[in-house]
Write a protein that holds these residues in place. Structure first.
Motif, short mmCIF file in Angstrom:
data_model
loop_
_atom_site.label_atom_id
_atom_site.label_comp_id
_atom_site.label_asym_id
_atom_site.label_seq_id
_atom_site.Cartn_x
_atom_site.Cartn_y
_atom_site.Cartn_z
N UNK A 125 0.85 -1.18 0.00
CA UNK A 125 0.00 0.00 0.00
C UNK A 125 0.89 1.23 0.00
N UNK A 126 0.52 2.22 -0.81
CA UNK A 126 1.17 3.53 -0.78
C UNK A 126 0.16 4.45 -0.09
N UNK A 127 0.46 4.86 1.13
CA UNK A 127 -0.50 5.58 1.98
C UNK A 127 -0.19 7.06 2.04
N UNK A 128 -1.14 7.88 1.67
CA UNK A 128 -0.91 9.33 1.70
C UNK A 128 -2.17 10.08 2.10
N UNK A 151 -1.34 0.92 9.45
CA UNK A 151 -0.33 -0.15 9.55
C UNK A 151 -0.78 -1.25 10.52
N UNK A 152 -1.44 -0.85 11.57
CA UNK A 152 -1.93 -1.83 12.56
C UNK A 152 -2.95 -2.78 11.93
N UNK A 158 3.18 -1.22 4.14
CA UNK A 158 2.66 0.12 3.88
C UNK A 158 3.85 1.06 3.69
N UNK A 159 3.82 1.84 2.62
CA UNK A 159 4.83 2.87 2.37
C UNK A 159 4.14 4.22 2.41
N UNK A 160 4.60 5.10 3.28
CA UNK A 160 4.00 6.43 3.44
C UNK A 160 4.44 7.34 2.30
N UNK A 174 8.90 4.12 12.42
CA UNK A 174 8.55 3.91 13.83
C UNK A 174 7.04 3.78 14.01
N UNK A 175 6.26 4.42 13.13
CA UNK A 175 4.79 4.34 13.19
C UNK A 175 4.26 3.05 12.56
N UNK A 176 5.16 2.21 12.02
CA UNK A 176 4.75 0.91 11.50
C UNK A 176 4.90 0.73 10.00
N UNK A 177 5.25 1.79 9.29
CA UNK A 177 5.40 1.67 7.84
C UNK A 177 6.67 0.91 7.48
N UNK A 178 6.64 0.26 6.32
CA UNK A 178 7.83 -0.43 5.81
C UNK A 178 8.84 0.58 5.29
N UNK A 179 8.37 1.78 4.98
CA UNK A 179 9.23 2.82 4.46
C UNK A 179 8.42 3.97 3.94
N UNK A 180 9.04 4.75 3.04
CA UNK A 180 8.36 5.93 2.51
C UNK A 180 8.68 6.13 1.04
N UNK A 181 7.83 6.89 0.38
CA UNK A 181 7.99 7.22 -1.03
C UNK A 181 8.40 8.68 -1.16
N UNK A 182 9.31 8.93 -2.09
CA UNK A 182 9.74 10.30 -2.34
C UNK A 182 9.77 10.56 -3.84
N UNK A 183 9.31 11.75 -4.19
CA UNK A 183 9.39 12.17 -5.59
C UNK A 183 10.46 13.25 -5.73
#
Length: 194
Positions: A125-128, A151-152, A158-160, A174-183
């Motif tokens: 999931x890409x979560x925004x 994430x729970x 989940x990637x933020x 730390x909030x549970x995401x596997x990582x994050x997306x950046x453009x």
């Protein structure tokens, strides 16, 4: 500053790159991100396919954005979709996505979106939008509590996305995401890897 790029997904946007797009992508890929989502919504299918073909040769995990027919033509087994794109699909295609694709990434903005995505075979999931971001000015970020809540409940990684940078990446992890997306952070990246 957090320097572990293996927890990041690159979202492409040629419009943000100063110079040659593929030279920029070589710099970015040398950081060893988790994956790339080839966004480039403005391109025709033909132009998108040409770009995708070249990027797929780079050996990076690459999700094609919404172009199911292009992905199938190139035998790319990774696709990124939105909830509206999922809803617009023929039921027979939507119900068989996992037969076509090994990995299915879906953009989600609510608990309901996440549940729909998982129902149709999402593998991530890409979560925004988590923090306010340049590309969606004025849209208030949903924050870390939202990341924790999704994430729970979510059975897949989940990637933020939205205002994520290398300083904020540890917060979403730390909030549970596997990582994050950046453009923009990747499309404007100028350093070389030591």
């Amino acid at each position: 500053m957090y320097r572990d790029y293996e927890h990041t997904i690159v979202i492409t946007n040629r419009g943000l790159v100063q110079g040659d797009f593929f030279e920029q992508m070589e710099r970015v890929i040398s950081l060893h991100p988790h994956a790339v989502i080839l966004r480039e919504k403005d391109l025709t299918d033909e132009a998108y396919e040409k770009l995708a073909k070249r990027l797929l040769r780079e050996g990076v995990i690459c999700f094609l954005h919404s172009r199911v027919s292009v992905a199938r033509h190139l035998d790319c087994r990774k696709i990124h979709l939105s909830i509206p794109a999922l809803a617009a699909m023929e039921p027979s295609v939507r119900g068989n996505l996992r037969a076509y694709f090994q990995e299915i990434s879906v953009s989600c903005h609510s608990m309901e979106d996440m549940e729909i995505a998982v129902k149709y075979g999402a593998t991530q999931i890409i979560l925004g939008t988590i923090f306010e971001t340049e590309c969606k000015k004025g849209l208030k970020g949903r924050g870390l509590a939202f990341v924790r809540e999704i994430c729970h409940a979510c059975p897949v990684p989940v990637y933020a996305i939205g205002g994520i940078n290398m300083e904020r990446l540890p917060l979403v992890i730390e909030a549970g995401a596997a990582g994050g997306c950046m453009m923009s952070g990747f499309m404007r990246y100028t350093q070389t890897v030591e």
